[in-house]
Design a protein around this motif. Structure first.
Motif, PDB file in Angstrom:
ATOM      1  N   ASN A   1      -5.197 -43.482 -47.330  1.00 35.67           N
ATOM      2  CA  ASN A   1      -4.418 -42.496 -48.472  1.00 35.67           C
ATOM      3  C   ASN A   1      -3.584 -43.401 -49.438  1.00 35.67           C
ATOM      4  O   ASN A   1      -2.876 -44.057 -48.685  1.00 35.67           O
ATOM      5  N   PHE A   2      -3.493 -42.145 -50.338  1.00 32.60           N
ATOM      6  CA  PHE A   2      -2.411 -43.047 -51.179  1.00 32.60           C
ATOM      7  C   PHE A   2      -1.013 -42.820 -50.485  1.00 32.60           C
ATOM      8  O   PHE A   2      -0.142 -43.810 -50.687  1.00 32.60           O
ATOM      9  N   VAL A   3      -0.235 -41.984 -49.239  1.00 35.95           N
ATOM     10  CA  VAL A   3       0.395 -42.282 -48.949  1.00 35.95           C
ATOM     11  C   VAL A   3       1.093 -43.499 -48.046  1.00 35.95           C
ATOM     12  O   VAL A   3       2.017 -44.125 -47.869  1.00 35.95           O
ATOM     13  N   GLU A   4       0.317 -43.372 -47.169  1.00 32.90           N
ATOM     14  CA  GLU A   4       0.395 -44.737 -46.388  1.00 32.90           C
ATOM     15  C   GLU A   4       0.633 -45.696 -47.139  1.00 32.90           C
ATOM     16  O   GLU A   4       1.063 -46.900 -46.469  1.00 32.90           O
TER      17      GLU A   4
ATOM     18  N   ASP B   1       1.114 -25.236 -52.046  1.00 29.68           N
ATOM     19  CA  ASP B   1      -0.036 -24.902 -50.692  1.00 29.68           C
ATOM     20  C   ASP B   1      -0.195 -25.868 -50.279  1.00 29.68           C
ATOM     21  O   ASP B   1      -0.324 -26.240 -48.365  1.00 29.68           O
ATOM     22  N   ALA B   2      -0.282 -27.236 -50.152  1.00 25.85           N
ATOM     23  CA  ALA B   2      -0.278 -28.287 -49.757  1.00 25.85           C
ATOM     24  C   ALA B   2       0.976 -28.864 -48.616  1.00 25.85           C
ATOM     25  O   ALA B   2       0.564 -29.628 -47.508  1.00 25.85           O
ATOM     26  N   GLY B   3       2.080 -28.048 -49.121  1.00 27.18           N
ATOM     27  CA  GLY B   3       3.377 -28.699 -48.591  1.00 27.18           C
ATOM     28  C   GLY B   3       4.152 -29.896 -49.160  1.00 27.18           C
ATOM     29  O   GLY B   3       5.123 -30.026 -48.655  1.00 27.18           O
ATOM     30  N   HIS B   4       4.062 -29.917 -50.449  1.00 25.25           N
ATOM     31  CA  HIS B   4       4.549 -30.497 -51.037  1.00 25.25           C
ATOM     32  C   HIS B   4       5.801 -30.133 -52.022  1.00 25.25           C
ATOM     33  O   HIS B   4       5.458 -28.843 -52.309  1.00 25.25           O
ATOM     34  N   VAL B   5       6.405 -31.353 -52.809  1.00 22.12           N
ATOM     35  CA  VAL B   5       7.040 -30.608 -53.608  1.00 22.12           C
ATOM     36  C   VAL B   5       7.300 -30.802 -54.760  1.00 22.12           C
ATOM     37  O   VAL B   5       7.262 -32.139 -55.297  1.00 22.12           O
TER      38      VAL B   5
ATOM     39  N   THR C   1      -3.105 -35.573 -35.158  1.00 25.41           N
ATOM     40  CA  THR C   1      -2.108 -36.544 -34.425  1.00 25.41           C
ATOM     41  C   THR C   1      -0.449 -36.854 -35.118  1.00 25.41           C
ATOM     42  O   THR C   1       0.865 -36.662 -34.956  1.00 25.41           O
ATOM     43  N   ALA C   2      -1.397 -37.109 -36.303  1.00 26.51           N
ATOM     44  CA  ALA C   2      -0.330 -37.604 -37.110  1.00 26.51           C
ATOM     45  C   ALA C   2       0.570 -36.457 -37.653  1.00 26.51           C
ATOM     46  O   ALA C   2       0.060 -35.410 -38.477  1.00 26.51           O
ATOM     47  N   GLU C   3       2.139 -37.033 -38.129  1.00 21.36           N
ATOM     48  CA  GLU C   3       2.451 -35.732 -38.689  1.00 21.36           C
ATOM     49  C   GLU C   3       2.246 -35.691 -40.987  1.00 21.36           C
ATOM     50  O   GLU C   3       3.072 -36.723 -41.308  1.00 21.36           O
ATOM     51  N   PHE C   4       2.784 -34.501 -41.103  1.00 15.19           N
ATOM     52  CA  PHE C   4       2.541 -34.270 -42.895  1.00 15.19           C
ATOM     53  C   PHE C   4       3.924 -34.924 -42.997  1.00 15.19           C
ATOM     54  O   PHE C   4       4.740 -34.836 -42.781  1.00 15.19           O
ATOM     55  N   ILE C   5       3.849 -35.647 -44.215  1.00 11.63           N
ATOM     56  CA  ILE C   5       4.794 -36.000 -45.249  1.00 11.63           C
ATOM     57  C   ILE C   5       4.222 -35.694 -47.074  1.00 11.63           C
ATOM     58  O   ILE C   5       3.673 -35.789 -47.067  1.00 11.63           O
ATOM     59  N   ALA C   6       5.636 -34.560 -47.207  1.00 12.86           N
ATOM     60  CA  ALA C   6       5.414 -33.803 -47.997  1.00 12.86           C
ATOM     61  C   ALA C   6       6.191 -35.359 -49.567  1.00 12.86           C
ATOM     62  O   ALA C   6       7.250 -35.609 -48.900  1.00 12.86           O
ATOM     63  N   VAL C   7       4.697 -35.856 -50.728  1.00 12.74           N
ATOM     64  CA  VAL C   7       5.915 -36.108 -51.357  1.00 12.74           C
ATOM     65  C   VAL C   7       5.736 -35.293 -52.718  1.00 12.74           C
ATOM     66  O   VAL C   7       6.224 -34.383 -52.661  1.00 12.74           O
TER      67      VAL C   7
END
Length: 180
Positions: free
Chosen positions: A165-168, A41-45, A7-13
């Motif tokens: 996770n690290f991103v949050e 592949d994971a959608g990151h930059v 339900t959460a949106e992916f955030i690219a790092v």
């Protein structure tokens, strides 16, 4: 148990990749290629990529430069984590860290033990934080890069990963530098 919250949106790092090697060129950088492919592949930059020789001062200078760049969230280095005299990536990383992520090396060792047994004791993988940027030093083998990414980093760098996770917490890494 860990899981992905759909339900959460992916955030690219934005991730910079540094290969530390006295002998490899970009064309021969299989470990860097593994990381670059998995990042995409994971959608990151992929924010930047380079190769440096095993020179502690040069490595730590580049790590600092990337940590001071607001367009880079994560730095992953590969190579120079072993025990030989030229292996100085861990020392260069620790020259830069404000805080070390002690459990990263421990978890990497656990993952490695499942793949290469007691040879895992020869790796000194490490992680830390500086100026709101995560830094990770991985061994120079493609297999070690795959293991670190597939078993640890792909999950911790995914905002949807639960329970944490690290991103949050990325926006809070440098809260000590902000005025109150």
């Amino acid at each position: 148990m860990s899981r992905i919250d759909e339900t959460a949106e992916f955030i690219a790092v934005r991730i910079a990749v540094l290969t530390v090697s006295d002998s490899r060129s970009l064309a021969e950088d299989r470990s860097g290629d593994v990381l670059v492919g998995r990042i995409a592949d994971a959608g990151h930059v992929l924010a930047d990529r380079m190769i440096l020789t095993d020179e502690r001062a040069e490595i730590s200078t580049q790590l600092r430069n990337w940590c001071d760049d607001p367009t880079i969230d994560v730095v992953i280095s590969t190579g120079g984590t072993g025990l030989t005299g030229r292996d100085v990536s861990v020392e260069a990383h620790r020259d830069v860290y404000e805080k070390e992520i002690d459990a990263f090396g421990t978890v990497f060792t656990i993952v490695s033990m499942q793949k290469i047994g007691t040879s895992a004791v020869q790796s000194r993988a490490t992680g830390g934080v500086r100026n709101g940027t995560y830094l990770f030093a991985l061994p120079g083998s493609p297999g070690a890069c795959k293991d670190a990414w597939d078993e640890i980093l792909v999950k911790q760098l995914d905002f949807r990963h639960r329970p944490c996770n690290f991103v949050e917490i990325l926006p809070r890494l440098d809260e000590h530098q902000r005025r109150k």
